[in-house]
Scaffold this active site. Structure first.
Site, mmCIF file in Angstrom:
data_model
loop_
_atom_site.group_PDB
_atom_site.id
_atom_site.type_symbol
_atom_site.label_atom_id
_atom_site.label_comp_id
_atom_site.label_asym_id
_atom_site.label_seq_id
_atom_site.Cartn_x
_atom_site.Cartn_y
_atom_site.Cartn_z
ATOM 1 N N ASP A 125 0.850 -1.184 0.000
ATOM 2 C CA ASP A 125 0.000 0.000 0.000
ATOM 3 C C ASP A 125 0.881 1.228 0.000
ATOM 4 O O ASP A 125 1.899 1.249 0.692
ATOM 5 C CB ASP A 125 -0.882 0.014 1.259
ATOM 6 C CG ASP A 125 -2.077 -0.887 1.085
ATOM 7 O OD1 ASP A 125 -2.577 -0.958 -0.051
ATOM 8 O OD2 ASP A 125 -2.487 -1.527 2.063
ATOM 9 N N GLN A 152 -17.024 22.912 1.883
ATOM 10 C CA GLN A 152 -17.651 23.835 0.952
ATOM 11 C C GLN A 152 -16.667 24.897 0.457
ATOM 12 O O GLN A 152 -16.542 25.138 -0.728
ATOM 13 C CB GLN A 152 -18.859 24.522 1.607
ATOM 14 C CG GLN A 152 -20.098 23.635 1.743
ATOM 15 C CD GLN A 152 -19.959 22.653 2.901
ATOM 16 O OE1 GLN A 152 -19.440 23.004 3.964
ATOM 17 N NE2 GLN A 152 -20.407 21.419 2.682
ATOM 18 N N ASP A 154 -10.071 -5.289 3.036
ATOM 19 C CA ASP A 154 -8.840 -5.961 2.601
ATOM 20 C C ASP A 154 -8.921 -7.466 2.812
ATOM 21 O O ASP A 154 -8.118 -8.221 2.275
ATOM 22 C CB ASP A 154 -7.624 -5.464 3.422
ATOM 23 C CG ASP A 154 -7.167 -4.097 2.950
ATOM 24 O OD1 ASP A 154 -7.379 -3.786 1.765
ATOM 25 O OD2 ASP A 154 -6.599 -3.361 3.772
ATOM 26 N N ARG A 190 -13.367 24.887 0.841
ATOM 27 C CA ARG A 190 -12.124 24.225 0.412
ATOM 28 C C ARG A 190 -10.910 25.125 0.631
ATOM 29 O O ARG A 190 -9.968 25.117 -0.152
ATOM 30 C CB ARG A 190 -12.221 23.774 -1.044
ATOM 31 C CG ARG A 190 -13.276 22.686 -1.223
ATOM 32 C CD ARG A 190 -13.429 22.290 -2.651
ATOM 33 N NE ARG A 190 -12.240 21.631 -3.171
ATOM 34 C CZ ARG A 190 -11.911 21.631 -4.455
ATOM 35 N NH1 ARG A 190 -12.645 22.276 -5.328
ATOM 36 N NH2 ARG A 190 -10.842 21.002 -4.857
ATOM 37 N N MET A 191 -10.971 25.927 1.664
ATOM 38 C CA MET A 191 -9.772 26.676 2.055
ATOM 39 C C MET A 191 -9.854 27.038 3.529
ATOM 40 O O MET A 191 -10.912 26.971 4.144
ATOM 41 C CB MET A 191 -9.586 27.930 1.202
ATOM 42 C CG MET A 191 -10.772 28.872 1.212
ATOM 43 S SD MET A 191 -10.472 30.246 0.084
ATOM 44 C CE MET A 191 -11.879 31.266 0.442
#
Lengths: 587, 705
Positions: free
Chosen positions: B330, B403, B545, B405-406
């Protein structure tokens, strides 16, 4: 050793190297069913045989069925030969009027020819009629050889194939081997031998008067055809007691060279066929190289010891040095026309391959030179070996070598992309065990056996009373007999009167053990290998080509093969050698 | 060597440059006195023929020893001159058996000692079982699968289960040896708890998933103790070979007697070898070295895995690890550190780097995400901008939301924002500014390289870009190179898009990658590899997995993972360090190599033994046989004795090798073979000559023979 002698050995080796690839390529094509230059002529014959016998060319067989085919051919031909020998008196082509062959000898002989051994505990010219020679013995030379080659091809398919349950069709492989390989080769071989003076006729035995005025019977017969397949099929059973030392079988140095090449032609070629079939010719050459090293090692033990000769004679003031006119060395039991180098070479070749034809008397070899044929056979006839059986025997050692040392690279051992696991290992060990068991136990029994009551099985007294020699050499003789039988070689130290029911039966059994109890486990292993997936090659893969593997293979063959027999050999040829240098003589 | 009871420190996880197995958390000295003491006792207990039968080679030695014992007693009773010799041979034959038993007992002893430690944690605990709303106190052993229990701070978790309510910090050191507590909470992949571990703070409700006797701890004890040990496929195959060789040599020795009798009769002097000498020859020839150490090698291999804090469910799994052709790793947590880190500040326009770094750091001071912290650290390291106390300033932090994104900070009238390119660009536009064209070029470039661009703006000014990158762990490249040399292909598994995946795979140096991998893709890849004849190893922790872990030939589950994953895999890493898969592979290889090396050595030894014993056997019959006595051993008796003693001592001498494993270096099979063949093959042929000679001299000096 003389320069001339060494040169001839080198020439021989060179010729073998040169014919290996063309022979191997041709055989690979034949068994893959591809067209060869012989197909226009012989393909109709092949097809006709399939039609006649109801063989479907396309059908494939599992290992069990394949082994079944081998056993059927062997059993039928064994019974057929047995009956013919028992009844030869009442059949035609018996100009010498020879009587029927006795039960034990008939058993021994049919077992011997069925197993490609061709051990002969009889004098052919005074035992076998022309019909017996041709219909029973000569056909066996073809059948047993073809069966051996077919098994080798099936075993190789076990490595070459993956995720498959079949190994090919025995009847097809058997037929193709006969039609395209053995018959054409023996025809060409016979004609070449005729050109050297080997006879081929059906005349009755000729009466002749010698220079001294004594009457002499000269045997006649169809010998060239027999002689050719005898070498090509590594059978070795001659039509004369003297075998290839007899001028009718082997008249000239050239015929001698030819016969030697004929013995190794198929076994050497098969190594290339193997490489071709597993799609990596380097693998085939690695096997070839291991065989060649063991072969040359043998030659260069026998030759110097024979050339040195017997020190006791030297002490008596007899010149044993080679000169321009004298061969020197040990010429006892050798033909003057072959000399020491070619006799030594023939000795090693015939015992490396399970041929057993001889052009000199092995019984007369100096002790350590006599040790070499013994060891050659005891290794399992894997140094080029018998047609087919040599390759599958060597593959057995390759698998063992990979298993033992291959673990040292930190992976489950693989050979040619196939994981070597329980089943394969079990079968391989079984084959090794059979070899040791048959040689050692029969020989030990032969040494111990003591018959108090006279009777059919043996004259009263110990079995060892049949030995012509006492002391260590007697032990070598009996070891040689069972070694030769088990290894399906057929040559002899000839110091034993082996034509007693006791020896005929025990050696006959040893031959059957050595052939079938080796071949069945190997086919079983091949059947299991064919089913496996192919592991892709990576940097982590144990490399099975190249010098390192060759050295390993030689080492494992010698150690695993010879260690078992070393104690017995030490009491035979080894101690005889020491005693000879001490000046001790035996009756 | 001293006994050490305290746990040595665990190796730092960053130390990954070497894949040579090293001693891990559970290392003990090889010859730990209590273990040795117990092993000595066990070697006698193992003499029972019923136990010995399982080992055909050593069983033959035991039968031989019993035979010579009877003969030695007879000689003693008769007062024969040979009695001293018979007695010594007998003793050494018993030693041979005992030494082999000792090797096995030593290998087992380490596991047993560990099992004892584990058992201590299994002492009776009481559980608070919840029945509806009522609570009852029951012994832990009475708990069945499906029961729900409450465990509060300071209490021991009574059984394996899943947390269904609550969150707690748990001390798992009893199982893992790791003293730092871990968090266990309901839901997700961190819900599994193991019986015997202790809750340190808070409380949890646990749904028990195992019945008494089947708990993880029970299985672990059984495994380390070797109680359920079954021979692995390769071990069985090797056993067949050495048993086969034993029969072959048995034939050789048994048939030697008739040949000897014949020779005695022929030469008219001497006598056939005695049974004692024949037994000695047999014992020297059969592969006792590998036969005696084979099971010890297997057990020690398992133990080495355990020392790395990996619990292998079967020896077969460890062996398979050596055969692995493909490693599925992975990306996150295994190849990379698992969180994106700031690696570069790229200013735009006339902004300089310091200004950008300063703004970026300011905006991240309250940002507790790994990304935010890494920005603070980078600014500090690279531009020497120290983190500031913002308390005295008028600061308002704007947290990241899905929403907007900062995120950012309003401080001293400045409005600093950092975030996704589009969001920050929109923010700048709203503030009346413009975004320079070069910004898009930079962000595109970063995206292509597998990184994440974070645009920083101050009001209407776009300052530049922070380059966030998933950082590849140190030393991984070298490791993958070593794996490649060993013929193992590495495949990186990631949920990233192919572009990002390719960039990281190239940086880490894996051979291949699987991008945007779903559990099904992973499964398909494993099946495809297996169809091509390759063995696959992988790690995993999540419930999704589990199918792939079960399908893989070697499935290493993380201890922090779900019970489903732990059940599916055939190994559990108690440290939950996925990189350890590489170590497990190395241990598997080492295990096979040790077997091969000792087998080769054992068989190669035989040559010298012949030269010692054969002349001794037949010297009276054929005095010329002395010429085979190339070691010039002084008497026939001392020659036989020296060979037998050498044969016994070599087992003891090789116990450390069997337990530690042969030295393993990652290199190609061809060079490994050359090296090992030289050491164990050629060495095995040569070594016994001086060895036997030396023992013979000592016997002479001590007047023992």
């Amino acid at each position: 050793m003389t320069a001339n002698g060494i040169l001839q050995i080198a020439l021989y080796m060179l010729v073998i190297i040169l014919i290996t690839k063309p022979m191997g390529l041709f055989m690979a094509k034949v068994f893959a069913g591809e067209r060869t230059f012989l197909h226009p002529v012989l393909r109709p014959v092949e097809v006709a045989i399939y039609k006649l016998c109801g063989i479907d060319e396309q059908t494939e067989q599992k290992w069990t069925k394949y082994a079944g085919g081998v056993l059927i051919v062997s059993l039928v031909s064994l019974l057929f030969t047995y009956l013919l020998l028992r009844l030869q008196q009442w059949f035609p082509w018996n100009p010498a009027g020879l009587p029927n062959v006795g039960t034990d000898l008939a058993f021994n002989t049919s077992a011997s020819f069925t197993t490609n051994t061709n051990w002969q505990s009889y004098t052919p010219e005074s035992t076998m009629s022309y019909l017996s020679e041709m219909l029973a013995l000569a056909t066996h030379n073809f059948w047993s050889a073809a069966a051996g080659i077919a098994v080798a091809i099936a075993v190789v398919r076990g490595f070459a194939r993956h995720s498959m349950s079949t190994l090919g069709n025995f009847w097809v492989d058997f037929t193709r081997c006969l039609v395209y390989i053995l018959l054409p080769m023996s025809l060409v071989g016979a004609l070449l031998l005729c050109s050297q003076g080997v006879i081929q006729n059906f005349h009755p035995y000729q009466k002749a008067v010698t220079v001294e005025g004594a009457a002499q019977t000269l045997p006649q017969g169809p010998f060239a055809s027999q002689e050719s397949i005898k070498e090509i099929g590594t059978n070795g059973g001659g039509t004369f007691n003297a075998n290839s030392a007899h001028p009718y079988e082997n008249p000239t140095p050239f015929s001698n060279f030819m016969e030697m090449v004929m013995i190794f032609a198929i076994p050497a070629g098969l190594t290339y066929t193997f490489g071709k079939m597993v799609k990596d010719t380097r693998q085939g050459w690695a096997i070839f190289a291991a065989m060649a090293i063991l072969f040359l090692a043998g030659v260069f033990v026998v030759y110097p010891f024979e050339q040195t000769g017997n020190p006791i004679l030297a002490k008596m003031g007899i010149a044993t040095q080679a000169t321009d006119t004298q061969p020197g060395g040990n010429m006892e039991g050798k033909e003057v026309r072959f000399g020491i180098a070619n006799s030594s070479l023939f000795t090693v070749i015939t015992t490396d391959a399970s041929c057993g034809a001889v052009n000199n008397m092995h019984d007369s070899l100096t002790p350590l030179a006599g040790l070499v044929p013994l060891v050659n056979i005891e290794l399992g006839e894997v140094i080029f070996g018998g047609v087919g059986s040599g390759l599958y025997g060597m593959l057995l050692f390759a698998v063992l070598a990979v298993f033992i040392a291959g673990l040292m690279v930190g992976r489950t051992p693989e050979y040619l992309g196939k994981k070597i696991e329980q089943k394969e290992v079990k079968m391989m060990m079984l084959a090794v065990l059979v070899l040791a068991f048959s040689i050692l136990c029969f020989a030990a029994y032969g040494v111990l056996a003591n018959f108090t009551k006279g009777g059919w099985i043996n004259p009263p007294g110990p079995a060892t009373a049949n030995f012509n020699n006492s002391g260590p050499h007697g032990l070598s003789e009996i070891l040689y007999a069972y070694t030769s039988g088990t290894g399906n070689n057929g040559s002899a130290f000839a110091g034993i009167n082996a034509n007693t029911p006791f020896f005929n039966l025990t050696i006959g059994l040893a031959m059957l053990c050595g052939r079938f109890l080796m071949l069945i486990p190997l086919l079983a292993a091949a059947g299991s290998l064919a089913q496996k997936k192919l592991v892709p090659v990576s940097a982590g893969t144990f490399p099975t080509h190249g010098p390192l593997f060759v050295a390993l293979l030689v080492g494992v063959t010698v150690i695993v093969g010879a260690l078992t027999f070393f104690p017995a050999l030490s009491l035979g040829p080894v101690v005889e050698h020491f005693l000879m240098y001490q000046g001790k003589l035996w009756s | 060597m001293t006994a050490s009871v305290e746990t040595p420190p665990k190796p730092a996880p960053e130390d990954v440059t070497s894949i040579v197995p090293r001693k891990g958390a559970r290392a003990r000295p090889l010859f730990d006195p209590p273990i040795v003491k117990r092993a000595v006792g066990d070697s006698f207990r193992k003499l029972s023929p019923r136990v010995m039968m399982k080992n055909p080679v050593m069983f033959v030695v035991e039968v031989g020893a019993a035979t010579t014992t009877a003969l030695a007693v007879r000689d003693l009773a008769a007062g024969a001159a040979i009695a001293g010799f018979s007695l010594q041979i007998t003793l050494w034959l018993w030693f041979t058996v005992l030494f082999a038993n000792f090797a096995e007992a030593m290998a087992e002893g380490r596991g047993k000692a560990q099992a004892d430690t584990l058992r201590k944690t299994k002492t009776e605990t009481m559980a608070r079982r919840l029945r509806g709303s009522s609570e009852e106190s029951v012994p832990a052993t009475a708990l069945r699968s499906g029961d729900v229990v409450l465990v509060a701070a300071g209490e021991t978790i009574p059984g394996d289960g899943d947390v269904i309510e609550g969150i707690a910090s748990v001390d798992e050191s009893a199982i893992t040896g790791e003293s730092a507590p871990v968090i266990r909470e309901s839901g997700g992949d961190r819900s599994a708890v193991t019986g015997g571990t202790r809750v340190l703070s808070d409380w949890v409700k646990i749904k028990i998933t195992s019945n008494p006797g089947e708990t993880f701890l029970d299985r672990m004890i059984a495994l380390v103790e070797g109680a359920e040990r079954q021979k692995t496929p390769n071990e069985i195959a090797l056993n067949i070979v050495i048993a086969g060789l034993t029969i072959v040599f048995l034939l050789a020795v048994v048939t030697l007697q008739p040949f000897a009798l014949y020779s005695v009769a022929a030469s008219g002097s001497g006598s056939a070898p005695t049974v004692i000498v024949l037994v000695s020859l047999l014992v020297c020839l059969i592969p006792t070295t590998i036969g005696g150490l084979l099971s010890a090698i297997g057990i020690a291999g398992m133990d080495r895995v355990m020392q790395h804090n990996v619990l292998a469910m079967s020896g077969k799994a460890v062996e398979a690890a050596g055969d692995v052709n493909t490693l599925l790793l992975d990306k996150t947590g295994t190849i990379t550190l698992g969180n994106r880190q700031a690696v570069e500040f790229i200013p735009v326009g006339n902004v300089n780097e310091d200004e950008l770094a300063d703004a970026a750091q300011l905006s991240s001071l309250a940002d507790e995400t790994p990304e935010g912290r890494s920005i603070v650290v980078l600014a500090k390291q690279k531009y020497n901008i120290r983190g500031r106390e913002v308390g005295e300033h008028e600061a308002r932090f704007i947290p990241f939301t899905a929403q907007t994104r900062m995120s950012g900070v309003d401080i001293d009238g400045r409005r600093i924002r950092k975030g996704a390119t589009e969001s920050v660009a929109e923010f700048v536009h709203e503030q009346g500014g413009a975004v320079p064209d070069e910004l898009t070029d930079i962000t595109d470039r970063i995206s292509r390289s597998g990184g994440t661009p974070l645009v920083v703006a101050d009001g209407n000014r776009a300052l530049g870009v922070v380059h966030l990158k998933d950082v590849v762990k140190g030393g991984m490249r070298e490791r993958f190179q070593q794996l490649r040399a060993m013929g193992i292909r590495t495949v990186m598994i990631t949920g990233d898009n192919p572009l990002t995946a390719a960039a990281i795979a190239a940086e880490a140096g894996t051979d291949d990658f699987l991008a945007q991998a779903t559990p099904k893709d992973k499964m398909d890849l494993i099946k495809k590899e297996q169809a091509g004849g390759r063995l696959v190893a992988m790690t995993g922790d999540g419930t999704n997995d589990a199918p792939a872990l079960a399908q893989a030939d070697v499935g290493l589950a993380m201890n922090t993972g779900t019970m489903a994953a732990k059940e599916a895999g055939n190994m559990v890493d108690l440290d939950s360090n996925p990189t350890k898969l590489i170590e497990v592979v190395a241990i598997g290889k080492q295990l096979l190599m040790t077997r091969g090396a000792l087998t080769t050595f054992s068989i190669a030894n035989d040559i010298a033994k012949y030269f010692a014993i054969l002349p001794a056997m037949f010297m009276t019959t054929y005095p010329v046989m002395a010429q085979l006595n190339i070691m010039k051993l002084h008497t026939p008796q001392s020659a036989v004795l020296a060979a037998v003693i050498f044969n016994a001592l070599i087992i003891i001498a090789l116990i450390p090798l069997a337990l530690r494993g042969v030295k393993y270096r990652p290199m190609s099979a061809a060079s490994l073979l050359r090296r090992n063949l030289l050491i164990y093959g050629v060495g095995g042929v040569i070594a016994p000559f001086p060895g036997i000679w030396l023992i013979d001299r000592l016997l002479g000096v001590l007047h023992l023979a």
